[in-house]
Design a protein around this motif. Sequence first.
Motif, PDB file in Angstrom:
ATOM      1  N   ALA A 240     -20.467  11.778 -64.740  1.00 33.14           N
ATOM      2  CA  ALA A 240     -19.348  11.493 -63.846  1.00 33.14           C
ATOM      3  C   ALA A 240     -19.074  12.674 -62.923  1.00 33.14           C
ATOM      4  O   ALA A 240     -18.804  12.496 -61.724  1.00 33.14           O
ATOM      5  N   ILE A 241     -19.155  13.891 -63.452  1.00 36.93           N
ATOM      6  CA  ILE A 241     -18.908  15.083 -62.640  1.00 36.93           C
ATOM      7  C   ILE A 241     -19.993  15.243 -61.580  1.00 36.93           C
ATOM      8  O   ILE A 241     -19.719  15.494 -60.397  1.00 36.93           O
ATOM      9  N   ILE A 242     -21.252  15.078 -61.987  1.00 39.94           N
ATOM     10  CA  ILE A 242     -22.360  15.237 -61.040  1.00 39.94           C
ATOM     11  C   ILE A 242     -22.329  14.137 -59.980  1.00 39.94           C
ATOM     12  O   ILE A 242     -22.520  14.393 -58.790  1.00 39.94           O
ATOM     13  N   ASP A 243     -22.087  12.892 -60.408  1.00 38.17           N
ATOM     14  CA  ASP A 243     -22.053  11.776 -59.448  1.00 38.17           C
ATOM     15  C   ASP A 243     -20.984  11.989 -58.390  1.00 38.17           C
ATOM     16  O   ASP A 243     -21.209  11.740 -57.202  1.00 38.17           O
ATOM     17  N   ALA A 244     -19.795  12.420 -58.808  1.00 35.06           N
ATOM     18  CA  ALA A 244     -18.707  12.623 -57.854  1.00 35.06           C
ATOM     19  C   ALA A 244     -19.048  13.720 -56.855  1.00 35.06           C
ATOM     20  O   ALA A 244     -18.755  13.607 -55.658  1.00 35.06           O
ATOM     21  N   ALA A 245     -19.667  14.803 -57.336  1.00 33.16           N
ATOM     22  CA  ALA A 245     -20.007  15.907 -56.437  1.00 33.16           C
ATOM     23  C   ALA A 245     -21.109  15.514 -55.459  1.00 33.16           C
ATOM     24  O   ALA A 245     -21.022  15.804 -54.259  1.00 33.16           O
ATOM     25  N   LEU A 246     -22.155  14.846 -55.944  1.00 31.08           N
ATOM     26  CA  LEU A 246     -23.263  14.462 -55.070  1.00 31.08           C
ATOM     27  C   LEU A 246     -22.849  13.390 -54.082  1.00 31.08           C
ATOM     28  O   LEU A 246     -23.277  13.406 -52.919  1.00 31.08           O
TER      29      LEU A 246
ATOM     30  N   GLY B 272     -18.499   4.005 -62.712  1.00 40.16           N
ATOM     31  CA  GLY B 272     -18.815   3.101 -63.808  1.00 40.16           C
ATOM     32  C   GLY B 272     -19.029   3.738 -65.165  1.00 40.16           C
ATOM     33  O   GLY B 272     -19.239   3.022 -66.141  1.00 40.16           O
ATOM     34  N   GLN B 273     -18.984   5.091 -65.272  1.00 40.55           N
ATOM     35  CA  GLN B 273     -19.138   5.688 -66.604  1.00 40.55           C
ATOM     36  C   GLN B 273     -17.853   5.493 -67.415  1.00 40.55           C
ATOM     37  O   GLN B 273     -16.744   5.603 -66.878  1.00 40.55           O
ATOM     38  N   VAL B 274     -18.025   5.211 -68.698  1.00 37.42           N
ATOM     39  CA  VAL B 274     -16.881   5.071 -69.598  1.00 37.42           C
ATOM     40  C   VAL B 274     -16.747   6.369 -70.392  1.00 37.42           C
ATOM     41  O   VAL B 274     -17.671   6.776 -71.094  1.00 37.42           O
ATOM     42  N   LEU B 275     -15.587   7.023 -70.260  1.00 35.84           N
ATOM     43  CA  LEU B 275     -15.347   8.293 -70.925  1.00 35.84           C
ATOM     44  C   LEU B 275     -14.380   8.098 -72.077  1.00 35.84           C
ATOM     45  O   LEU B 275     -13.441   7.295 -71.993  1.00 35.84           O
ATOM     46  N   SER B 276     -14.588   8.843 -73.136  1.00 32.52           N
ATOM     47  CA  SER B 276     -13.674   8.785 -74.276  1.00 32.52           C
ATOM     48  C   SER B 276     -12.341   9.407 -73.875  1.00 32.52           C
ATOM     49  O   SER B 276     -12.271  10.221 -72.947  1.00 32.52           O
ATOM     50  N   PRO B 277     -11.248   9.051 -74.575  1.00 28.90           N
ATOM     51  CA  PRO B 277      -9.954   9.681 -74.267  1.00 28.90           C
ATOM     52  C   PRO B 277     -10.017  11.200 -74.346  1.00 28.90           C
ATOM     53  O   PRO B 277      -9.384  11.891 -73.544  1.00 28.90           O
TER      54      PRO B 277
END
Length: 481
Positions: A242-248, A367-372
């Motif tokens: 999620a971090i990489i996708d947002a930055a790219l 679309g990634q599902v992250l744990s709380p």
Amino acid sequence: MWQAPDSDVGEALALVGRLRQLTQAAEVALTREGISRGLPGESSWSPVDWVGVCEGRRAPRPEVRHAASVVRVAKAGLRASGSSLSDPAPTAAAAKDTSTSDASDAADAGDERGPAGVPAVLAAFAAGDLPLGKTDQLVRFEESVRRVADPQLLEEDTGILLGHARDEVVATGPDARSRTRVSGLDEKKLAAAITMTGRMLRPDKDLREEDDALKASRSLTKSAGACGMTRYRVDMDPEGAAIIDAALAALSAPVKGPDGELDERTPARRRADALLAIIGRGVSSPGEAPKSDKARVIVTISLQALTADLTHGRCGACGQDLPVGPLGQPISPFGQAAAFDRSDRSGRPGGCGTPATGHAGGVTATGQVLSPASVRKLACRAGIVPALLGTDTEPPELGRAARYFTPGQKRALYLRDGGCTYPGCTMPAHWSDAHHVDYWSPGGSTDIGRAALLCERHHTKVHALDLTCTITPAASPGTSS
């Protein structure tokens, strides 16, 4: 074919789509019959290989992935049929007959209903309301959690997923004389919804172990490539992705030349250039790198889920114990924004009606599902952008005070629309722009309620053809002339 009118070309493709659905239904039915007769074993083939060999006799052999999907759906039909393996699979006609019978016998047996769970999924597939790919997704979901999930909750959640995944035919036009097919969730969004639902149905201990295992499997490897190139391979858990996708995504959009010429770089090249730009900025100006509102990791999660005491199975909103499954795992209502909200209809104590992902975690814009726990960690080192889901609260409206939408308004549009709102377009939110539904020059306002995301291509088309749209509370805008 070259003599066919333009309208006939599109209609021919529509017929091809219908034939594809009918062919896939027949493919599953024949595979089911062959497995029930033991035909693959007679030739010492696995069911997947048997499907590939048979179909490859008069046409190119299907991909293994496709054959595997066909076999899984066929085996699900065998399980759903009960003791007799030769009984026909659930069909749309059978479902309709059941519904009709239930309606006529409602006075005597009000609790009767049509097929539920996997049989309902198979009936939707046979009726042409669900493609093979999404049918396989729902079947795999049921297979993965049925041994640990409460049967009633699993049936309810499968029904909710099916309701949002299947296509619907709605009446449109004057006097509702036209019929339009409205597609359900695409496979990517359905996968996110399935992941979140599975997290609620599985034991909490298993989820923590899985999250830790994924994080421990992060890796970046380097190897020699062809022609003097170097190959890097990155394996990331959902949080890292999620971090990489947002930055790219913020830096990999196509860029026009000084004279308006199109960007000739491939998507892979643009992502590589974006990665180098990010690293270059970080090395040259640590702590002062330029920021973009499109580079933020946007996670949809309820405040209750973010503050829940999951270790002790208590809700952060009401403080009461959450309902538990057969193995003691906390279970809460399932939902993504308002579309997936499910109040506690089971009569069990504790369900507090948590909106927007409940206690299952959060879902990112990609679309990634992250744990709380992952969302809480991101929240500790980032600004919190409040989005009150499941309420009537709207983000700030600017009216005529400003022409351009603020970064906060754009993030709210990313969250609401999810991408370009032009019918049929799949361009993601970070490659879309905020569009004034009421054009600014004649007096339009810079308000969320009168805005929609449009990609560059459709933004240009909307202005060129003077198109408008209608914004509804529960759906993306629909464009019309």
